[in-house]
Motif scaffolding. Structure first.
Motif, short mmCIF file in Angstrom:
data_model
loop_
_atom_site.label_atom_id
_atom_site.label_comp_id
_atom_site.label_asym_id
_atom_site.label_seq_id
_atom_site.Cartn_x
_atom_site.Cartn_y
_atom_site.Cartn_z
N GLU A 10 0.72 -1.14 0.11
CA GLU A 10 0.11 0.08 -0.05
C GLU A 10 0.96 1.23 0.18
O GLU A 10 0.11 2.52 -0.25
CB GLU A 10 -0.82 -0.14 1.15
CG GLU A 10 -1.90 -1.23 1.36
CD GLU A 10 -2.98 -1.20 0.07
OE1 GLU A 10 -3.08 -0.11 -0.33
OE2 GLU A 10 -3.54 -2.11 -0.16
N THR A 11 2.04 1.24 0.11
CA THR A 11 2.94 2.44 0.26
C THR A 11 3.86 2.45 -1.00
O THR A 11 3.68 1.66 -1.91
CB THR A 11 4.08 2.19 1.44
OG1 THR A 11 4.73 1.06 1.34
CG2 THR A 11 3.42 2.41 2.66
N ARG A 12 4.11 3.69 -1.31
CA ARG A 12 4.74 4.06 -2.43
C ARG A 12 6.25 3.62 -2.45
O ARG A 12 6.93 3.40 -1.30
CB ARG A 12 4.84 5.49 -2.84
CG ARG A 12 3.43 6.33 -2.68
CD ARG A 12 3.60 7.75 -2.74
NE ARG A 12 4.41 8.06 -1.64
CZ ARG A 12 5.06 9.25 -1.43
NH1 ARG A 12 4.97 10.28 -2.66
NH2 ARG A 12 5.78 9.68 -0.46
N GLY A 13 6.92 3.62 -3.68
CA GLY A 13 8.34 3.23 -3.71
C GLY A 13 9.26 4.27 -3.20
O GLY A 13 10.37 3.99 -2.33
N ALA A 14 8.56 5.49 -2.82
CA ALA A 14 9.61 6.53 -2.21
C ALA A 14 9.44 6.55 -0.80
O ALA A 14 10.09 7.54 -0.11
CB ALA A 14 9.17 7.94 -2.73
N ASP A 15 8.35 5.79 -0.21
CA ASP A 15 8.29 5.72 1.32
C ASP A 15 8.92 4.79 1.99
O ASP A 15 9.64 3.94 1.37
CB ASP A 15 6.84 5.40 1.58
CG ASP A 15 5.69 6.45 0.99
OD1 ASP A 15 6.05 7.43 0.68
OD2 ASP A 15 4.64 5.80 0.48
#
Length: 382
Positions: free
Chosen positions: A284-289
């Motif tokens: 559910e998170t982004r690659g940048a997180d």
């Protein structure tokens, strides 16, 4: 002074034996790196093949012709299998096995029929094809280490060109049957390029192996072994405790009633719950997180470049997705859930302060009934 074939063969055998030893040592220290074992086995067969060719003492009957050529092709096919394994560590061996079987049949037919000249041409063509297949595997995997893998592809292509040259000279010569090993400029070129290519490719492969090992150790040092997300150390290396983070947003997660899960269902079940939640975080998170496990059942996600409303929306999505898994807990609430606190950095605020405010919002979510997301109040500037 001209260099004869026998001297070149001895040089190739000596260089290959040293390279084989280096690959075997690397494989012994890292058994999961199958490409090292395949490369060592392939080079071992090549060394045996070259040794037979260098000791033939003028004899050139079927056995002296076919056996070393069979070993040579088998060795090159193992090197090709190693190139595929380097790019696809869990890849199938079907393609290398099929190409090896086809190559052996194509090589055997002319020799069994007594056409050693045609058989030697076929050998060189097969060698060229295998070298180009190895070059293609390195080219396709170049994203991992562009300079090194492109250099390997170039070296494989250069060796392939020398096999093509050796085949072309034999075709021009036009003899279907040979009564002695070929001895011409193309054979010398092939042997020299094979020596240079093997040495260069081996050195680059060992360098890539060490780079992979170093990368793997860094990953292991920065990763929580149970869940696969970052560990506390890695998070604080990225965001030091006293660093100023005015525009950063963080979310703190704590699994509800986790102690009861361990007490009632056992620690193995608790580990499965932690792993399940970590999979939700990654999905559910982004690659940048930056998702990290801080310890026990407590996790944190840092959302660079997001405002707190967007971070709240992602956190709510994580909460809902985890609850939807309906993992039984043994608690009266029935399924595993998570409480979340979200905070955004204020002017002059440190990372430690931001985590503390997110933690306070998390415990407000706990007090208010769990399985919910709470936003921390904006930080007031004095």
């Amino acid at each position: 002074m001209a260099i004869d074939n026998a001297s070149l063969l001895i040089a190739i055998a000596s260089s290959s034996a040293a390279l084989m030893a280096a690959l075997l040592i690397g494989w012994q220290n890292s058994r999961d790196e199958k490409y090292l074992g395949l490369g060592a086995a392939g080079i071992g067969l090549i060394v045996i093949s070259i040794t037979i060719m260098s000791l033939r003492s003028g004899a050139y009957d079927f056995t002296i012709q076919f056996v070393p050529f069979f070993l040579l092709i088998s060795g090159i096919s193992l090197i090709y299998a190693g190139s595929r394994q380097f790019r696809i560590p869990d890849g199938s061996y079907r393609v290398p096995a099929f190409t090896w079987a086809a190559a052996v049949v194509m090589l055997a037919i002319p020799f069994v029929a007594g056409y050693s000249g045609i058989g030697t041409i076929v050998l060189n063509c097969i060698g060229a094809i295998y070298m180009m297949l190895c070059a293609w595997e390195n080219w396709r995997g170049r994203q991992e280490a562009p300079i090194a893998l492109v250099a390997n592809a170039v070296l494989y292509t250069a060796v392939a060109s020398s096999f093509v040259a050796a085949a072309a000279v034999l075709v021009i010569d036009g003899r279907a049957v040979l009564d002695a090993p070929p001895d011409n400029w193309a054979e010398h070129f092939n042997l020299i390029m094979s020596l240079v290519g093997l040495t260069g490719i081996g050195a680059i492969t060992l360098t890539l192996h060490h780079a992979r090992a170093a990368g793997r150790h860094r990953h292991e040092a920065n990763t929580d072994s149970l869940t696969g997300v970052l560990n506390r150390r890695a998070l604080f290396a990225q965001f030091p405790e006293d660093s100023i983070v005015p525009d950063l947003v963080v979310a703190m997660f704590d699994l509800d009633h986790f102690k009861q899960i361990n007490d009632r269902r056992g620690h193995a079940a608790g580990d499965i719950v932690l792993q399940s939640f970590a999979r939700v975080l990654r999905a559910e998170t982004r690659g940048a997180d930056f998702a990290a496990r801080l310890g026990g059942e407590e996790f944190c996600v840092v959302f660079p470049g997001l405002d707190r409303e967007a971070a709240y929306a992602i956190s709510e999505r994580i909460r809902a997705a985890f609850a939807a898994k309906a993992i039984p807990t043994g608690h009266e609430n029935g399924v595993a859930t998570v409480s979340v606190g979200v905070a955004s950095g204020g002017d002059g605020e440190t990372f430690t302060s931001l985590l503390s405010r997110a933690d306070a919002a998390l415990y407000k979510a706990k007090r208010d009934g769990r399985n919910q997301v709470q936003l921390a109040a904006l930080r007031l500037v004095a």
